[in-house]
Design an enzyme around this catalytic site. Structure first.
Site, PDB file in Angstrom:
ATOM      1  N   SER A   1       0.822  -1.216   0.000  1.00 59.45           N
ATOM      2  CA  SER A   1       0.000   0.000   0.000  1.00 59.45           C
ATOM      3  C   SER A   1       0.859   1.271   0.000  1.00 59.45           C
ATOM      4  O   SER A   1       1.882   1.352   0.677  1.00 59.45           O
ATOM      5  CB  SER A   1      -0.891   0.008   1.238  1.00 59.45           C
ATOM      6  OG  SER A   1      -1.517   1.267   1.361  1.00 59.45           O
TER       7      SER A   1
ATOM      8  N   LYS B   1     -14.459  -3.057   4.834  1.00 59.54           N
ATOM      9  CA  LYS B   1     -15.190  -1.784   4.944  1.00 59.54           C
ATOM     10  C   LYS B   1     -16.556  -1.955   5.595  1.00 59.54           C
ATOM     11  O   LYS B   1     -17.020  -1.063   6.305  1.00 59.54           O
ATOM     12  CB  LYS B   1     -15.313  -1.131   3.559  1.00 59.54           C
ATOM     13  CG  LYS B   1     -13.980  -0.584   3.046  1.00 59.54           C
ATOM     14  CD  LYS B   1     -14.139   0.132   1.732  1.00 59.54           C
ATOM     15  CE  LYS B   1     -12.817   0.758   1.321  1.00 59.54           C
ATOM     16  NZ  LYS B   1     -12.906   1.486   0.053  1.00 59.54           N
TER      17      LYS B   1
ATOM     18  N   ASN C   1     -14.273   3.727   5.254  1.00 58.85           N
ATOM     19  CA  ASN C   1     -12.841   3.618   4.960  1.00 58.85           C
ATOM     20  C   ASN C   1     -11.978   4.370   5.964  1.00 58.85           C
ATOM     21  O   ASN C   1     -10.755   4.332   5.878  1.00 58.85           O
ATOM     22  CB  ASN C   1     -12.524   4.078   3.522  1.00 58.85           C
ATOM     23  CG  ASN C   1     -12.453   5.582   3.401  1.00 58.85           C
ATOM     24  OD1 ASN C   1     -13.072   6.305   4.187  1.00 58.85           O
ATOM     25  ND2 ASN C   1     -11.707   6.063   2.431  1.00 58.85           N
TER      26      ASN C   1
ATOM     27  N   GLY D   1     -19.358  -2.523  -5.843  1.00 52.00           N
ATOM     28  CA  GLY D   1     -18.721  -2.996  -4.613  1.00 52.00           C
ATOM     29  C   GLY D   1     -18.549  -1.860  -3.617  1.00 52.00           C
ATOM     30  O   GLY D   1     -19.213  -0.813  -3.706  1.00 52.00           O
ATOM     31  N   GLY D   2     -17.645  -2.065  -2.668  1.00 51.61           N
ATOM     32  CA  GLY D   2     -17.436  -1.098  -1.590  1.00 51.61           C
ATOM     33  C   GLY D   2     -17.047   0.284  -2.096  1.00 51.61           C
ATOM     34  O   GLY D   2     -17.493   1.291  -1.537  1.00 51.61           O
TER      35      GLY D   2
ATOM     36  N   ASN E   1     -23.431  -3.415 -13.020  1.00 50.34           N
ATOM     37  CA  ASN E   1     -22.658  -4.396 -12.250  1.00 50.34           C
ATOM     38  C   ASN E   1     -22.932  -5.817 -12.716  1.00 50.34           C
ATOM     39  O   ASN E   1     -24.032  -6.136 -13.168  1.00 50.34           O
ATOM     40  CB  ASN E   1     -23.002  -4.276 -10.758  1.00 50.34           C
ATOM     41  CG  ASN E   1     -22.011  -5.025  -9.893  1.00 50.34           C
ATOM     42  OD1 ASN E   1     -20.803  -4.889 -10.098  1.00 50.34           O
ATOM     43  ND2 ASN E   1     -22.488  -5.813  -8.951  1.00 50.34           N
ATOM     44  N   ARG E   2     -21.893  -6.653 -12.598  1.00 54.02           N
ATOM     45  CA  ARG E   2     -22.042  -8.076 -12.963  1.00 54.02           C
ATOM     46  C   ARG E   2     -23.234  -8.685 -12.222  1.00 54.02           C
ATOM     47  O   ARG E   2     -24.078  -9.315 -12.830  1.00 54.02           O
ATOM     48  CB  ARG E   2     -20.730  -8.806 -12.619  1.00 54.02           C
ATOM     49  CG  ARG E   2     -20.722 -10.253 -12.976  1.00 54.02           C
ATOM     50  CD  ARG E   2     -19.356 -10.843 -12.729  1.00 54.02           C
ATOM     51  NE  ARG E   2     -18.932 -10.715 -11.318  1.00 54.02           N
ATOM     52  CZ  ARG E   2     -17.786 -11.159 -10.849  1.00 54.02           C
ATOM     53  NH1 ARG E   2     -16.926 -11.745 -11.655  1.00 54.02           N
ATOM     54  NH2 ARG E   2     -17.480 -11.010  -9.567  1.00 54.02           N
TER      55      ARG E   2
ATOM     56  N   GLY F   1      -6.678   6.050 -10.766  1.00 51.44           N
ATOM     57  CA  GLY F   1      -7.201   6.415  -9.457  1.00 51.44           C
ATOM     58  C   GLY F   1      -6.153   6.805  -8.418  1.00 51.44           C
ATOM     59  O   GLY F   1      -6.486   6.911  -7.230  1.00 51.44           O
TER      60      GLY F   1
HETATM   61  P1  NAP Z   1     -15.136  -4.923  -4.252  1.00 51.92           P
HETATM   62  O1  NAP Z   1     -16.023  -4.477  -3.147  1.00 51.92           O
HETATM   63  O2  NAP Z   1     -14.464  -6.237  -4.169  1.00 51.92           O
HETATM   64  O3  NAP Z   1     -16.028  -4.903  -5.596  1.00 51.92           O
HETATM   65  C1  NAP Z   1     -15.489  -5.394  -6.801  1.00 51.92           C
HETATM   66  C2  NAP Z   1     -16.421  -5.023  -7.952  1.00 51.92           C
HETATM   67  O4  NAP Z   1     -15.832  -5.512  -9.163  1.00 51.92           O
HETATM   68  C3  NAP Z   1     -17.795  -5.689  -7.837  1.00 51.92           C
HETATM   69  O5  NAP Z   1     -18.771  -4.796  -8.349  1.00 51.92           O
HETATM   70  C4  NAP Z   1     -17.655  -6.926  -8.722  1.00 51.92           C
HETATM   71  O6  NAP Z   1     -18.880  -7.353  -9.259  1.00 51.92           O
HETATM   72  C5  NAP Z   1     -16.764  -6.378  -9.819  1.00 51.92           C
HETATM   73  N1  NAP Z   1     -16.014  -7.434 -10.513  1.00 51.92           N
HETATM   74  C6  NAP Z   1     -15.000  -8.185 -10.026  1.00 51.92           C
HETATM   75  N2  NAP Z   1     -14.558  -9.051 -10.960  1.00 51.92           N
HETATM   76  C7  NAP Z   1     -15.325  -8.836 -12.063  1.00 51.92           C
HETATM   77  C8  NAP Z   1     -15.350  -9.424 -13.350  1.00 51.92           C
HETATM   78  N3  NAP Z   1     -14.518 -10.419 -13.700  1.00 51.92           N
HETATM   79  N4  NAP Z   1     -16.245  -8.952 -14.247  1.00 51.92           N
HETATM   80  C9  NAP Z   1     -17.094  -7.970 -13.913  1.00 51.92           C
HETATM   81  N5  NAP Z   1     -17.117  -7.366 -12.712  1.00 51.92           N
HETATM   82  C10 NAP Z   1     -16.248  -7.797 -11.786  1.00 51.92           C
HETATM   83  O7  NAP Z   1     -13.990  -3.859  -4.519  1.00 51.92           O
HETATM   84  P2  NAP Z   1     -14.051  -2.263  -4.273  1.00 51.92           P
HETATM   85  O8  NAP Z   1     -13.626  -1.930  -2.893  1.00 51.92           O
HETATM   86  O9  NAP Z   1     -15.370  -1.766  -4.734  1.00 51.92           O
HETATM   87  O10 NAP Z   1     -12.882  -1.746  -5.237  1.00 51.92           O
HETATM   88  C11 NAP Z   1     -13.034  -1.783  -6.649  1.00 51.92           C
HETATM   89  C12 NAP Z   1     -11.696  -1.369  -7.283  1.00 51.92           C
HETATM   90  O11 NAP Z   1     -11.445   0.010  -6.977  1.00 51.92           O
HETATM   91  C13 NAP Z   1     -10.537  -2.173  -6.726  1.00 51.92           C
HETATM   92  O12 NAP Z   1      -9.702  -2.576  -7.796  1.00 51.92           O
HETATM   93  C14 NAP Z   1      -9.829  -1.205  -5.781  1.00 51.92           C
HETATM   94  O13 NAP Z   1      -8.441  -1.436  -5.735  1.00 51.92           O
HETATM   95  C15 NAP Z   1     -10.159   0.158  -6.395  1.00 51.92           C
HETATM   96  N6  NAP Z   1     -10.246   1.245  -5.390  1.00 51.92           N
HETATM   97  C16 NAP Z   1      -9.502   2.365  -5.568  1.00 51.92           C
HETATM   98  C17 NAP Z   1      -9.602   3.416  -4.663  1.00 51.92           C
HETATM   99  C18 NAP Z   1      -8.787   4.662  -4.875  1.00 51.92           C
HETATM  100  O14 NAP Z   1      -8.631   5.447  -3.929  1.00 51.92           O
HETATM  101  N7  NAP Z   1      -8.266   4.901  -6.074  1.00 51.92           N
HETATM  102  C19 NAP Z   1     -10.455   3.329  -3.560  1.00 51.92           C
HETATM  103  C20 NAP Z   1     -11.226   2.171  -3.410  1.00 51.92           C
HETATM  104  C21 NAP Z   1     -11.103   1.120  -4.325  1.00 51.92           C
HETATM  105  P3  NAP Z   1     -19.863  -8.341  -8.433  1.00 51.92           P
HETATM  106  O15 NAP Z   1     -20.626  -7.496  -7.450  1.00 51.92           O
HETATM  107  O16 NAP Z   1     -20.736  -8.933  -9.473  1.00 51.92           O
HETATM  108  O17 NAP Z   1     -18.977  -9.360  -7.754  1.00 51.92           O
END
Ligand code: NAP
Length: 274
Positions: A19, A70, A91, A132-133, A154-155, A242
């Site tokens: 991180s 989260k 967060n 997601g989160g 969303n998927r 991001g």
């Molecule tokens: P999360 O809660 O695990 O959610 C993941 C999302 O991706 C879900 O909507 C999931 O769909 C979808 N997904 C995963 N694999 C997929 C696939 N093969 N095809 C289609 N959809 C798929 O993760 P999160 O916390 O929301 O984070 C999402 C991304 O944002 C991560 O990569 C994270 O590193 C990034 N992020 C960045 C910041 C920043 O400050 N830049 C902050 C937070 C997060 P389902 O619901 O159908 O499983």
């Protein structure tokens, strides 16, 4: 003369060993002339309560929460901000005499970085891919930026639908399946909030989804951002990763813990050079 008090901060989640957050918060601490101990503590799902208890015992005052904790963080808090109550994802935790207070700074971070890049959602048609989160945390702030429409694709369609339903009083938002994206017309802004980049893949987008001046904003950064960045470059779509959001959400957390308003531009530039 007494030294400056040490502020004990941490990041809980897994994996957290690579991180950038400890580096970002040390940069803010230097700006603020504060002594900060910010540690990344690898914490699997179901064990935040124990980890947080140990952190409290050694004087922990604030922490960030990342995947997959989260929701667990929200449940452990004595009080949740309005955004956390809506998104069911926290967060940032802040400690006081009563216990841990849950906040979400992801949305503030997203909108601040969109602003820095000159991307203004006001009046724009926006798609957010993923429910997601991160989408949950960012949605209220995104709707506050006054887009004409936010479609959550969303998927798992049900997750998108439920998230949109909880936020519908805040603005024009709906949730549907990712497979509906292809027939959804053109967008001014497509935000990738899926974790699909971690699997080396690109979400199911095509050039016909983007207005001529549209942007693709990817919450991912580093290796996970490479597939979509390459796709956008190849299709001449404006792209931003991001990393700026990461720095901006960190600055908002740091403000909650210390009251200090950090300068973010130089911190982002240092990370981009690294
Ligand atoms: P999360 O809660 O695990 O959610 C993941 C999302 O991706 C879900 O909507 C999931 O769909 C979808 N997904 C995963 N694999 C997929 C696939 N093969 N095809 C289609 N959809 C798929 O993760 P999160 O916390 O929301 O984070 C999402 C991304 O944002 C991560 O990569 C994270 O590193 C990034 N992020 C960045 C910041 C920043 O400050 N830049 C902050 C937070 C997060 P389902 O619901 O159908 O499983």
């Amino acid at each position: 003369m007494a030294g400056r008090a040490l502020i004990k901060l941490a990041l809980f989640g897994t994996p957290v060993n690579h991180s950038a957050s400890p580096r970002i918060h040390q940069a803010f601490a230097k700006q603020a002339a504060l002594e900060v101990d910010y540690r990344a503590i690898d914490t699997p799902l179901g064990s935040l309560s124990k980890a947080l208890g140990a952190f409290t015992d050694r004087g922990g005052q604030g922490c960030n929460i990342t995947l997959p904790l989260k929701h667990e963080a929200m449940e452990l808090a004595v009080h949740c901000s309005d955004h956390v109550a809506l998104s069911e994802a926290a967060n940032t935790l802040v400690r006081d005499a009563h216990g841990w207070h849950a906040h979400s700074t992801d949305g503030i971070g997203l909108v601040a970085d969109l602003n820095s890049a000159g991307i203004n959602p006001d009046g724009k048609k926006v798609a957010i891919l993923g429910a997601g989160g991160a989408t949950a945390s960012a949605l209220a702030a995104l709707l506050d930026a006054n887009p004409s429409e936010v479609g959550i694709y969303n998927r798992s369609e049900r997750t998108a639908f439920e998230l949109a339903y909880r936020h519908q009083h805040l603005g024009p938002v709906f949730g549907t399946g990712l497979n509906s994206l292809a027939g959804a017309g053109r967008f001014d802004l497509i935000i990738n909030a899926t974790s699909i980049g971690h699997q080396g893949q690109v979400p199911p987008i095509n050039p016909g989804l983007f207005q001529p001046d549209a942007w693709c904003y990817d919450l991912n950064y580093g290796v996970a951002a490479v597939p979509l960045k390459n796709w956008c470059t190849g299709h001449k779509v404006q792209y931003r990763d991001g990393l700026g959001m990461l720095v901006e959400q960190a600055a908002a957390s740091f403000r909650l813990w210390t009251g200090f308003e950090a300068e973010t531009k130089s911190v982002l530039e240092a990370l981009q050079r690294a």
